[in-house]
Write a protein that holds these residues in place. Structure first.
Motif, mmCIF file in Angstrom:
data_model
loop_
_atom_site.group_PDB
_atom_site.id
_atom_site.type_symbol
_atom_site.label_atom_id
_atom_site.label_comp_id
_atom_site.label_asym_id
_atom_site.label_seq_id
_atom_site.Cartn_x
_atom_site.Cartn_y
_atom_site.Cartn_z
ATOM 1 N N TYR A 28 0.804 -1.218 0.000
ATOM 2 C CA TYR A 28 0.000 0.000 0.000
ATOM 3 C C TYR A 28 0.843 1.277 0.000
ATOM 4 O O TYR A 28 0.312 2.366 -0.236
ATOM 5 N N LYS A 29 2.115 1.162 0.270
ATOM 6 C CA LYS A 29 2.961 2.334 0.447
ATOM 7 C C LYS A 29 2.890 3.278 -0.758
ATOM 8 O O LYS A 29 2.998 2.864 -1.897
ATOM 9 N N TYR A 30 2.679 4.561 -0.461
ATOM 10 C CA TYR A 30 2.638 5.655 -1.437
ATOM 11 C C TYR A 30 1.400 5.657 -2.325
ATOM 12 O O TYR A 30 1.332 6.441 -3.276
ATOM 13 N N ALA A 31 0.414 4.833 -2.058
ATOM 14 C CA ALA A 31 -0.812 4.873 -2.857
ATOM 15 C C ALA A 31 -1.569 6.171 -2.592
ATOM 16 O O ALA A 31 -1.653 6.641 -1.456
ATOM 17 N N ILE A 32 -2.142 6.728 -3.639
ATOM 18 C CA ILE A 32 -2.921 7.955 -3.502
ATOM 19 C C ILE A 32 -4.412 7.683 -3.607
ATOM 20 O O ILE A 32 -5.234 8.548 -3.303
ATOM 21 N N ALA A 33 -4.788 6.473 -4.045
ATOM 22 C CA ALA A 33 -6.195 6.100 -4.154
ATOM 23 C C ALA A 33 -6.281 4.583 -4.261
ATOM 24 O O ALA A 33 -5.273 3.901 -4.449
#
Length: 215
Positions: free
Chosen positions: A84-89
């Motif tokens: 999930y790291k750095y996901a924006i959506a």
């Protein structure tokens, strides 16, 4: 965000999670959106895989969506924090013909909220896809889903079919617009656990696939 030398076009790269239980059609949706193709014989995703879709949003904006296909059997495991790291959506997918996959949606949503937020500490935007809407046994309760997404703070929902190419582009266009709105706040996504990990070699995302049902 990078500006192309000698041009006014701005390039944006965003990481989007595509999650949900196994065999709900995540890989099929990504394949249809990124390549325009569909196959009923996709292999079961192991760990994580990703694809990139380039979009010319307008004459001044180019968007690259990096779609991360998270294996359904990873459900709520420790490695999802890495993925999930750095996901924006995110997109959560469920199968309209399998009630248990809808029942798992809130668990996936809670898992996202516990592991990644925007830089302003707000939850990342999440879109719900009710997949396989073209199947005869699919039951779409629009009023229930309208209420569900409001109650659980989704940005919206779409009935989709990767096989019949229903609402895939429309859903992604809607999500991209929301992502660009989020990016305007200049609040990049970050990991809740900022101490996270230098990955050991045997902990790196596994892109291999094995035979199995459509995912």
């Amino acid at each position: 965000m990078n500006e192309i030398p000698g041009d006014n076009v701005q390039q944006h790269l965003y990481k989007i999670l595509v999650i949900g239980d196994y065999a709900v059609g995540k890989t099929s949706i990504i394949k249809r959106y990124c390549t325009g193709q569909f196959s009923p014989n996709y292999k079961l995703t192991i760990g994580v895989d990703f694809a990139v879709k380039e979009i010319e949003w307008d004459k001044n904006t180019s968007v690259s969506l990096q779609l991360w296909d998270i294996a359904g059997h990873e459900r709520f495991g420790t490695m999802t924090r890495v993925y999930y790291k750095y996901a924006i959506a995110a997109i959560i997918v469920f199968d309209l013909t399998r009630q248990t996959t809808f029942e798992a949606v809130t668990k996936w949503r809670d898992d996202i909220n516990s592991k990644v937020v925007l830089g302003n500490q707000e939850p990342i935007p999440v879109l719900l896809l009710a997949n396989k809407c073209d199947i005869k046994d699919a039951n779409i309760d629009k009023e229930m889903l309208d209420n569900f997404v409001k109650e659980h703070n989704f940005i919206g929902w779409y009935p989709t079919s990767a096989q019949s190419d229903i609402n895939i582009n429309e859903a992604m266009l809607f999500l991209t617009g929301k992502v660009l709105d989020v990016a305007k706040t200049n609040q990049p996504p970050k990991q809740i656990d900022n101490s996270l990990l230098n990955l050991k070699e045997n902990e790196k995302p596994n892109n291999a696939k094995q035979q199995g049902g459509c995912c």
